[in-house]
Design a protein around this motif. Structure first.
Motif, mmCIF file in Angstrom:
data_model
loop_
_atom_site.group_PDB
_atom_site.id
_atom_site.type_symbol
_atom_site.label_atom_id
_atom_site.label_comp_id
_atom_site.label_asym_id
_atom_site.label_seq_id
_atom_site.Cartn_x
_atom_site.Cartn_y
_atom_site.Cartn_z
ATOM 1 N N PHE A 194 -78.357 -34.481 -43.965
ATOM 2 C CA PHE A 194 -77.397 -33.580 -43.320
ATOM 3 C C PHE A 194 -77.261 -32.242 -44.051
ATOM 4 O O PHE A 194 -76.403 -31.441 -43.698
ATOM 5 C CB PHE A 194 -76.004 -34.210 -43.226
ATOM 6 C CG PHE A 194 -75.953 -35.430 -42.350
ATOM 7 C CD1 PHE A 194 -75.863 -35.305 -40.988
ATOM 8 C CD2 PHE A 194 -76.004 -36.687 -42.909
ATOM 9 C CE1 PHE A 194 -75.806 -36.429 -40.175
ATOM 10 C CE2 PHE A 194 -75.955 -37.814 -42.112
ATOM 11 C CZ PHE A 194 -75.862 -37.689 -40.749
ATOM 12 N N THR A 195 -78.085 -31.975 -45.044
ATOM 13 C CA THR A 195 -77.903 -30.739 -45.812
ATOM 14 C C THR A 195 -78.272 -29.513 -44.988
ATOM 15 O O THR A 195 -77.577 -28.501 -45.025
ATOM 16 C CB THR A 195 -78.759 -30.802 -47.094
ATOM 17 O OG1 THR A 195 -78.384 -31.969 -47.819
ATOM 18 C CG2 THR A 195 -78.523 -29.575 -47.947
ATOM 19 N N LYS A 197 -78.588 -29.218 -41.618
ATOM 20 C CA LYS A 197 -78.288 -29.341 -40.198
ATOM 21 C C LYS A 197 -77.176 -28.378 -39.801
ATOM 22 O O LYS A 197 -76.191 -28.218 -40.523
ATOM 23 C CB LYS A 197 -77.881 -30.771 -39.852
ATOM 24 C CG LYS A 197 -79.049 -31.750 -39.810
ATOM 25 C CD LYS A 197 -78.573 -33.115 -39.368
ATOM 26 C CE LYS A 197 -79.765 -34.035 -39.094
ATOM 27 N NZ LYS A 197 -80.594 -34.235 -40.245
ATOM 28 N N LEU A 202 -75.891 -31.544 -35.721
ATOM 29 C CA LEU A 202 -74.906 -32.595 -35.990
ATOM 30 C C LEU A 202 -74.388 -33.206 -34.692
ATOM 31 O O LEU A 202 -74.234 -34.424 -34.582
ATOM 32 C CB LEU A 202 -73.741 -32.027 -36.804
ATOM 33 C CG LEU A 202 -74.062 -31.618 -38.243
ATOM 34 C CD1 LEU A 202 -72.859 -30.920 -38.868
ATOM 35 C CD2 LEU A 202 -74.454 -32.830 -39.065
ATOM 36 N N SER A 389 -69.119 -34.431 -46.728
ATOM 37 C CA SER A 389 -68.168 -33.425 -46.243
ATOM 38 C C SER A 389 -68.358 -32.099 -46.969
ATOM 39 O O SER A 389 -68.220 -31.027 -46.373
ATOM 40 C CB SER A 389 -66.741 -33.925 -46.429
ATOM 41 O OG SER A 389 -66.413 -34.029 -47.805
ATOM 42 N N ASN A 391 -71.268 -30.992 -48.166
ATOM 43 C CA ASN A 391 -72.493 -30.377 -47.641
ATOM 44 C C ASN A 391 -72.239 -29.703 -46.294
ATOM 45 O O ASN A 391 -72.735 -28.597 -46.031
ATOM 46 C CB ASN A 391 -73.585 -31.444 -47.495
ATOM 47 C CG ASN A 391 -74.113 -31.919 -48.823
ATOM 48 O OD1 ASN A 391 -73.961 -31.237 -49.841
ATOM 49 N ND2 ASN A 391 -74.709 -33.093 -48.851
ATOM 50 N N ILE A 392 -71.458 -30.373 -45.434
ATOM 51 C CA ILE A 392 -71.164 -29.790 -44.123
ATOM 52 C C ILE A 392 -70.306 -28.538 -44.288
ATOM 53 O O ILE A 392 -70.556 -27.497 -43.665
ATOM 54 C CB ILE A 392 -70.462 -30.817 -43.230
ATOM 55 C CG1 ILE A 392 -71.388 -32.023 -42.990
ATOM 56 C CG2 ILE A 392 -70.073 -30.184 -41.912
ATOM 57 C CD1 ILE A 392 -72.685 -31.689 -42.324
ATOM 58 N N SER A 393 -69.275 -28.601 -45.141
ATOM 59 C CA SER A 393 -68.389 -27.445 -45.330
ATOM 60 C C SER A 393 -69.139 -26.282 -45.965
ATOM 61 O O SER A 393 -68.858 -25.117 -45.668
ATOM 62 C CB SER A 393 -67.196 -27.844 -46.203
ATOM 63 O OG SER A 393 -66.493 -28.914 -45.627
ATOM 64 N N ARG A 395 -72.022 -25.331 -45.402
ATOM 65 C CA ARG A 395 -72.780 -24.597 -44.401
ATOM 66 C C ARG A 395 -71.980 -23.439 -43.820
ATOM 67 O O ARG A 395 -72.547 -22.455 -43.365
ATOM 68 C CB ARG A 395 -73.202 -25.546 -43.270
ATOM 69 C CG ARG A 395 -74.134 -26.658 -43.698
ATOM 70 C CD ARG A 395 -75.539 -26.177 -43.860
ATOM 71 N NE ARG A 395 -76.079 -25.656 -42.631
ATOM 72 C CZ ARG A 395 -77.255 -25.050 -42.515
ATOM 73 N NH1 ARG A 395 -77.993 -24.873 -43.591
ATOM 74 N NH2 ARG A 395 -77.689 -24.607 -41.354
#
Length: 712
Positions: A194-195, A197, A202, A389, A391-393, A395
């Motif tokens: 998920f890094t 994406k 997602l 979370s 990694n997603i934030s 982005r």
């Protein structure tokens, strides 16, 4: 056996509650006899409920006497007439314990009163109790009618020929997976990282994940229906904040035998493998780049090996956990093992008045190992959720992503911190009098020693942080030594070449003519030298001429050899579009090919001037690449003697004139690149560890450095 002993072993001790009427068996109660560990056990459940009840024959005989009209004294009297020994208080306690497990039947009025009481209790507890983020139920519904219709339409899937057909399909899938194993495994790991994406990626992932998860749970429900059970509860939940469906198949534990229960457990994995097999055949037979080809590959990644291993993992409460519970004969193995280990530690280590649950000797080590492994794995999964979370934030906002991760970590671990606090409080209250009597005289000394230990114990690892970029340890730029026309290219971008391997072939007619003329003149000079030796005349002159022509020929030959451009080192060709150079003219000194030796890379860490004095050769370094989860380890091999300019991608540009950027020095760390996964140009953050410091040492060091800068 005395009934009180039976009740204490079989049922948990729960708080009692006063009921408005006498207990009555539920009309929807279902029961079947099972043999567990060689003993007859009656397994029961309320159709549509979530609890599974296990009774001994003595307990079941007592339960048959509750009809809603008999008092506890009458039930005890009738049970005594059957030759059993029991007191009225024991019967009352037994009935109350089942009351809290929602076993007895309630009229609609009683159910409404109980629901109101529970709602009031829940509202009071919400303020005190933290939410368990590992499992959040979002919505539930009753699908039994639809499951019945689905089973009637698809009951052929339980026939022998269909099972054999799916096994054959699984064999085809295995062959396809084996042929592209390295590619599929690498992409599976990358797909679940998920890094890299975006929002669209997602959304696509969760839609596919939830859609396939729906069929997974539908397979559980339909198999439960096939073996006689009903499914009155399915829903949508968040498991470790991951959206997914669930199906309650409690009744299969009542109606089904051991292998039928196992079949219901693995039905979800079985249907996912069917999807994966069909997708793998489509992926194998469709052209690369087509939409159906790409979609089938994503289905393979979701339902393939990674998801099967996740579902079969016995440390998570998924299919693997329930499968292990069936194999060992303990469906609640996590709760049982955790309760046993925690009670044993409290009783034997901390000497607390806690009763250790009974376990057979041959099972104790299994339960202890499972309790430790499942506890450690749960914390690892929770940490992975926090990391995910972050990694997603990152982005969207790399600077503030830590706030989201910190808040989520606090919510996740708040309940565990509170339970740890309660344990420490109970331990203190239990040992307070003992500690007060034994250490009252030395209390001040102990407090002082603890304070000094806290201040001066070196528990803080001091580090120097900096950005780094990977570069090859050796880089060769091949240039043309003679002008010429490029006739052939023997290398391509990204290809590996060995030392002295040919890269390009040039053509220069003038150089080739010089070689031919020089060779002819050398042969003529050698003939004149031989003739002079025979005549004993002009020997010195002809010898000098032969030496001159030999040097002239060697020089021309070296220029001709330079037309064959070779690599001076082994490595990777990084020059793009080499094939386009065919037919072009190059001048002497023109850059032709660049070759990087990537077997060993060097990480160039930019260290600010005010911290360079803390860095020494051989210091341990932890390197965290932006594209990798696992950090790299190394040692400082060299430090630049002078500062150097740093690229803006490595160090952020100062936005304010009053913030002057410091000078930067470069520390080098050599990294072996055996697997070839590291590439030049990768960047990240580095931490150089150099010493352990105490709290007092950190404070004193900062004050001393400030004074040494301003007072001299």
């Amino acid at each position: 056996m005395n009934l009180s002993e039976v009740l204490n072993v079989a049922l948990p001790e729960l708080p009692t509650r006063r009921v408005t009427s006498y207990p009555r068996l539920h009309p929807k109660l279902i029961m079947r006899e099972h043999v567990v560990d060689g003993e007859l056990t009656l397994v029961a459940a309320i159709s549509g409920g979530s609890y599974l009840y296990r009774f001994t024959p003595e307990q079941w005989a007592l339960l048959q006497l509750f009809n809603g009209e008999r008092s506890y004294a009458q039930v005890a009297h009738l049970y005594q007439e059957e030759g059993n020994s029991v007191e009225e208080s024991q019967v009352h306690e037994f009935a109350d314990s089942l009351q809290d497990l929602e076993f007895w039947y309630k009229t609609p009025l009683e159910a409404n009163i109980t629901a109101s009481e529970k709602l009031a209790e829940t509202r009071q507890k919400v303020k005190k109790k933290s939410v368990d983020l590992s499992l959040i139920i979002v919505a539930t519904w009753d699908p039994d009618v639809h499951v019945t219709r689905l089973h009637d339409a698809l009951k052929f899937v339980y026939t022998r020929w269909f099972v054999l057909g799916t096994l054959a399909l699984f064999s085809v899938m295995a062959v396809i997976f084996f042929g592209g194993w390295s590619e599929i495994w690498r992409d599976s790991v990358e797909y679940y990282t998920f890094t890299d994406k975006g929002v669209g990626d997602l959304a696509e992932f969760w839609l596919l994940f939830c859609g396939l998860g729906f069929f997974h749970e539908a397979a559980h429900a339909m198999t439960c229906k096939h073996y006689g059970g009903r499914v009155h509860k399915t829903g949508f939940m968040l498991l470790y904040l991951s959206p997914c469906f669930f199906a309650e198949i409690t009744e299969v534990y009542v109606y089904g035998n051991k292998w039928q229960r196992i079949a219901a457990i693995i039905a979800g994995i079985w249907v996912e493998l069917i999807f994966c097999s069909i997708a793998s055949v489509i992926w194998w037979g469709t052209p690369a780049g087509s939409p159906i080809h790409d979609f089938a590959y994503k289905v393979m990644l979701i339902t393939g090996l990674a998801m099967v291993l996740m579902n079969l993992n016995p440390l998570l409460k998924l299919d693997g956990y329930y499968l292990l519970g069936e194999l060992v004969g303990v469906p609640t193995i996590k709760e049982t093992s955790t309760d046993y280990l925690s009670s044993w530690v409290k009783h034997n280590v901390f000497r607390l008045p806690v009763e250790i649950p009974y376990l057979r000797r041959r099972r104790r080590w299994l339960f202890v190992f499972y309790a430790i492994a499942s506890g450690a794995y749960s914390y690892i999964v929770l940490f992975a959720v926090v990391r995910f979370s972050y990694n997603i934030s990152a982005r969207f906002s790399p600077q503030w992503a830590f706030l989201v991760a910190t808040a989520l970590a606090f919510l996740i671990f708040r309940a565990r911190l509170r339970s740890s606090w309660r344990f420490m409080r109970d331990f203190f209250l239990d040992k307070k009098q003992y500690l007060r009597q034994r250490f009252a005289s030395a209390r001040s000394v102990a407090y002082g020693a603890l304070l000094l230990l806290t201040l001066f114990l070196p528990v803080w690892r001091e580090t120097v942080a900096g950005k780094f970029v990977l570069e090859p340890q050796q880089r060769a730029v091949v240039r043309a030594t003679v002008p010429g026309e490029v006739m052939a290219v023997m290398a391509h971008e990204g290809g590996e070449v060995s030392a002295a391997a040919p890269l390009l072939t040039l053509r220069n007619i003038a150089v080739e003519s010089q070689v031919d003329n020089a060779q002819a003149d050398l042969r003529s000079a050698e003939g004149d030298a031989r003739q002079a030796q025979l005549n004993y005349q002009g020997i010195a002159r002809t010898r000098d001429e032969r030496a001159y022509q030999s040097e002239r020929y060697d020089s021309a030959s070296s220029q001709k050899a330079a037309l064959q451009v070779r690599s001076p080192i082994s490595g990777l060709v990084v020059t793009p579009a080499l094939e386009d150079m065919v037919g072009t003219m190059v001048d002497s000194g023109a850059e032709l090919v660049e070759v990087d030796d990537t077997s060993t890379l060097k990480a160039l860490i930019s260290i600010p001037e005010f911290q360079i004095s803390k860095v020494s050769l051989g210091a341990l370094v932890s390197l965290k690449l932006a594209s990798r989860f696992q950090p790299l380890r190394g040692q400082v091999s060299s430090i630049a003697p002078a500062s150097s300019p740093v690229e803006l991608g490595v160090v952020n540009e100062a936005k304010y004139k009053g913030i002057a950027p410091p000078a930067y020095y470069v520390a080098t760390v050599l990294l072996s690149n055996l697997g070839g996964r590291l590439r030049p140009g990768m960047s990240g953050e580095a931490k150089i560890n150099f010493r352990w410091r105490s709290i007092a040492g950190l404070i004193f060091g900062d004050v001393r450095e400030f004074a040494s800068r301003k007072i001299w």
